[in-house]
Design a protein around this motif. Structure first.
Motif, PDB file in Angstrom:
ATOM      1  N   ASP A 156     123.905  72.469  31.535  1.00  0.00           N
ATOM      2  CA  ASP A 156     124.718  71.351  31.989  1.00  0.00           C
ATOM      3  C   ASP A 156     124.033  70.601  33.130  1.00  0.00           C
ATOM      4  OD1 ASP A 156     127.335  69.892  31.846  1.00  0.00           O
ATOM      5  OD2 ASP A 156     127.416  70.557  33.928  1.00  0.00           O
ATOM      6  N   ALA A 157     123.403  71.323  34.040  1.00  0.00           N
ATOM      7  CA  ALA A 157     122.687  70.682  35.149  1.00  0.00           C
ATOM      8  C   ALA A 157     121.507  69.853  34.616  1.00  0.00           C
ATOM      9  CB  ALA A 157     122.199  71.729  36.149  1.00  0.00           C
ATOM     10  N   MET A 158     120.786  70.396  33.631  1.00  0.00           N
ATOM     11  CA  MET A 158     119.686  69.640  33.020  1.00  0.00           C
ATOM     12  C   MET A 158     120.213  68.361  32.392  1.00  0.00           C
ATOM     13  SD  MET A 158     117.432  72.477  31.007  1.00  0.00           S
ATOM     14  CE  MET A 158     117.475  74.159  31.552  1.00  0.00           C
ATOM     15  N   LEU A 159     121.314  68.473  31.649  1.00  0.00           N
ATOM     16  CA  LEU A 159     121.891  67.315  30.971  1.00  0.00           C
ATOM     17  C   LEU A 159     122.387  66.276  31.979  1.00  0.00           C
ATOM     18  CD1 LEU A 159     123.789  69.161  28.104  1.00  0.00           C
ATOM     19  CD2 LEU A 159     121.665  67.835  27.898  1.00  0.00           C
ATOM     20  N   GLY A 160     122.920  66.730  33.099  1.00  0.00           N
ATOM     21  CA  GLY A 160     123.350  65.807  34.150  1.00  0.00           C
ATOM     22  C   GLY A 160     122.181  65.017  34.713  1.00  0.00           C
ATOM     23  N   ARG A 161     121.058  65.689  34.952  1.00  0.00           N
ATOM     24  CA  ARG A 161     119.859  64.991  35.430  1.00  0.00           C
ATOM     25  C   ARG A 161     119.386  63.977  34.390  1.00  0.00           C
ATOM     26  NH1 ARG A 161     118.745  70.159  37.315  1.00  0.00           N
ATOM     27  NH2 ARG A 161     117.381  70.646  35.557  1.00  0.00           N
ATOM     28  N   ILE A 162     119.441  64.369  33.129  1.00  0.00           N
ATOM     29  CA  ILE A 162     119.008  63.474  32.051  1.00  0.00           C
ATOM     30  C   ILE A 162     119.910  62.246  31.981  1.00  0.00           C
ATOM     31  CG2 ILE A 162     118.907  63.270  29.531  1.00  0.00           C
ATOM     32  CD1 ILE A 162     117.788  66.220  29.607  1.00  0.00           C
ATOM     33  N   GLN A 163     121.206  62.424  32.146  1.00  0.00           N
ATOM     34  CA  GLN A 163     122.099  61.265  32.127  1.00  0.00           C
ATOM     35  C   GLN A 163     121.712  60.272  33.219  1.00  0.00           C
ATOM     36  OE1 GLN A 163     126.125  63.279  31.845  1.00  0.00           O
ATOM     37  NE2 GLN A 163     126.319  61.678  30.287  1.00  0.00           N
ATOM     38  N   ASN A 164     121.357  60.770  34.380  1.00  0.00           N
ATOM     39  CA  ASN A 164     120.909  59.883  35.455  1.00  0.00           C
ATOM     40  C   ASN A 164     119.591  59.208  35.067  1.00  0.00           C
ATOM     41  OD1 ASN A 164     121.726  59.234  38.402  1.00  0.00           O
ATOM     42  ND2 ASN A 164     119.496  59.441  38.420  1.00  0.00           N
ATOM     43  N   ASP A 165     118.673  59.992  34.499  1.00  0.00           N
ATOM     44  CA  ASP A 165     117.391  59.430  34.039  1.00  0.00           C
ATOM     45  C   ASP A 165     117.602  58.322  33.020  1.00  0.00           C
ATOM     46  OD1 ASP A 165     115.979  61.276  35.574  1.00  0.00           O
ATOM     47  OD2 ASP A 165     115.245  62.441  33.855  1.00  0.00           O
TER      48      ASP A 165
ATOM     49  N   ALA B 229     107.409  65.015  32.907  1.00  0.00           N
ATOM     50  CA  ALA B 229     106.910  66.382  33.133  1.00  0.00           C
ATOM     51  C   ALA B 229     108.073  67.365  33.293  1.00  0.00           C
ATOM     52  CB  ALA B 229     106.003  66.408  34.365  1.00  0.00           C
ATOM     53  N   ARG B 230     109.146  66.938  33.963  1.00  0.00           N
ATOM     54  CA  ARG B 230     110.300  67.820  34.116  1.00  0.00           C
ATOM     55  C   ARG B 230     110.925  68.138  32.758  1.00  0.00           C
ATOM     56  NH1 ARG B 230     114.431  64.922  35.642  1.00  0.00           N
ATOM     57  NH2 ARG B 230     115.437  65.356  33.674  1.00  0.00           N
ATOM     58  N   LEU B 231     111.051  67.122  31.898  1.00  0.00           N
ATOM     59  CA  LEU B 231     111.572  67.361  30.551  1.00  0.00           C
ATOM     60  C   LEU B 231     110.701  68.362  29.803  1.00  0.00           C
ATOM     61  CD1 LEU B 231     112.684  63.956  28.955  1.00  0.00           C
ATOM     62  CD2 LEU B 231     114.100  65.922  29.510  1.00  0.00           C
ATOM     63  N   GLU B 232     109.396  68.187  29.877  1.00  0.00           N
ATOM     64  CA  GLU B 232     108.475  69.093  29.177  1.00  0.00           C
ATOM     65  C   GLU B 232     108.620  70.519  29.678  1.00  0.00           C
ATOM     66  OE1 GLU B 232     104.702  67.163  29.781  1.00  0.00           O
ATOM     67  OE2 GLU B 232     105.027  65.785  28.090  1.00  0.00           O
TER      68      GLU B 232
ATOM     69  N   ILE C 202     111.850  71.919  28.299  1.00  0.00           N
ATOM     70  CA  ILE C 202     111.683  72.228  26.874  1.00  0.00           C
ATOM     71  C   ILE C 202     110.968  73.562  26.720  1.00  0.00           C
ATOM     72  CG2 ILE C 202     110.472  71.571  24.748  1.00  0.00           C
ATOM     73  CD1 ILE C 202     110.911  68.605  25.629  1.00  0.00           C
ATOM     74  N   ASP C 203     109.867  73.724  27.427  1.00  0.00           N
ATOM     75  CA  ASP C 203     109.075  74.954  27.329  1.00  0.00           C
ATOM     76  C   ASP C 203     109.887  76.174  27.765  1.00  0.00           C
ATOM     77  OD1 ASP C 203     106.930  73.449  26.423  1.00  0.00           O
ATOM     78  OD2 ASP C 203     105.909  73.412  28.371  1.00  0.00           O
ATOM     79  N   GLU C 204     110.674  76.011  28.822  1.00  0.00           N
ATOM     80  CA  GLU C 204     111.500  77.124  29.319  1.00  0.00           C
ATOM     81  C   GLU C 204     112.525  77.555  28.267  1.00  0.00           C
ATOM     82  OE1 GLU C 204     114.932  77.820  32.695  1.00  0.00           O
ATOM     83  OE2 GLU C 204     113.360  76.339  33.104  1.00  0.00           O
ATOM     84  N   MET C 205     113.253  76.601  27.711  1.00  0.00           N
ATOM     85  CA  MET C 205     114.267  76.942  26.703  1.00  0.00           C
ATOM     86  C   MET C 205     113.623  77.450  25.421  1.00  0.00           C
ATOM     87  SD  MET C 205     117.268  74.056  26.967  1.00  0.00           S
ATOM     88  CE  MET C 205     116.153  72.680  26.803  1.00  0.00           C
TER      89      MET C 205
ATOM     90  N   TYR D 217     109.150  59.030  27.581  1.00  0.00           N
ATOM     91  CA  TYR D 217     110.373  59.707  27.992  1.00  0.00           C
ATOM     92  C   TYR D 217     111.353  59.832  26.823  1.00  0.00           C
ATOM     93  CZ  TYR D 217     114.429  61.256  30.547  1.00  0.00           C
ATOM     94  OH  TYR D 217     115.489  62.004  30.972  1.00  0.00           O
ATOM     95  N   ILE D 218     111.580  58.747  26.101  1.00  0.00           N
ATOM     96  CA  ILE D 218     112.565  58.794  25.018  1.00  0.00           C
ATOM     97  C   ILE D 218     112.085  59.713  23.896  1.00  0.00           C
ATOM     98  CG2 ILE D 218     111.801  56.758  23.701  1.00  0.00           C
ATOM     99  CD1 ILE D 218     115.469  57.576  24.559  1.00  0.00           C
ATOM    100  N   ASN D 219     110.777  59.760  23.665  1.00  0.00           N
ATOM    101  CA  ASN D 219     110.228  60.672  22.654  1.00  0.00           C
ATOM    102  C   ASN D 219     110.432  62.125  23.077  1.00  0.00           C
ATOM    103  OD1 ASN D 219     107.555  62.345  21.786  1.00  0.00           O
ATOM    104  ND2 ASN D 219     108.314  61.035  20.142  1.00  0.00           N
ATOM    105  N   ARG D 220     110.146  62.428  24.313  1.00  0.00           N
ATOM    106  CA  ARG D 220     110.301  63.786  24.809  1.00  0.00           C
ATOM    107  C   ARG D 220     111.758  64.184  24.863  1.00  0.00           C
ATOM    108  NH1 ARG D 220     106.453  63.267  24.402  1.00  0.00           N
ATOM    109  NH2 ARG D 220     105.026  63.178  26.107  1.00  0.00           N
TER     110      ARG D 220
END
Length: 192
Positions: free
Chosen positions: A60-69, A98-101, A104-107, A161-164
């Protein structure tokens, strides 16, 4: 700073809307379609968050950051010129990609490799993340089409960004499905 004190202006009644630069374009302009579909992606992620919050606070925290992005991405697309009234325009950054990548790698590290394609479904969070992924892919197609036009500047970071993000949403959907345990897999020719 954004200040919205009047919601309706009547300026769009003629079928046009203003870009961040102040220039007016048709509401069906490809640039408006692109950042409008980014907004749809954001709304679909909001639906996923309704279901993910308590059960998956890290996701949820990741998704919240993405919504802001995604608002940053919308601003990037809304200002096709490099500056607005002498100020630098907001642009998606390499750090956001880089944060998205990294996420992704972590999950993905917690998931078993796939043996087939995944059908959208499983948990409600996963289903909504798959929906967000498909809307995100549409946004990507529109952004790439816009970027292919010689008179329509789009930052390379916006495209990356949109691709990642669509990759992130696919992995997040699997992660939200019990780390892949509840994935619904495609069975080729099952009903033939």
């Amino acid at each position: 700073m954004v200040k919205l004190n009047k919601i309706y202006t009547r300026t769009g009644d003629d079928g046009t809307t203003a870009l961040g630069t102040g220039s007016r374009v048709a509401k069906y302009d490809l640039r408006v379609e692109a950042y409008g579909t980014v907004d749809e992606t954001n709304a679909a992620i909001g639906l996923a968050r309704v279901h993910s919050g308590a059960s998956a606070p890290a996701l949820d925290a990741m998704l919240g950051r993405i919504q802001n992005d995604l608002f940053d991405l919308g601003a990037d697309l809304c200002f096709p010129d490099e500056s607005k009234k002498g100020q630098a325009s907001l642009r998606v950054s390499d750090a956001q990609i880089a944060r998205l990548e990294a996420e992704i790698d972590e999950m993905n590290g917690a998931l078993d490799p796939l043996r087939s394609f995944v059908l959208p479904g499983g948990t409600p969070t996963s289903a909504y993340l798959h929906l967000a992924r498909t809307v995100c892919r549409r946004a990507e197609r529109l952004i790439v089409a816009l970027a292919s036009r010689p008179d329509e500047p789009v930052s390379a970071q916006a495209v990356s960004y949109i691709n990642r993000l669509s990759d992130f949403l696919f992995v997040a959907a699997r992660y939200a499905n019990g780390k892949g345990a509840s994935d619904v897999l495609w069975v080729p020719g099952q009903n033939g």
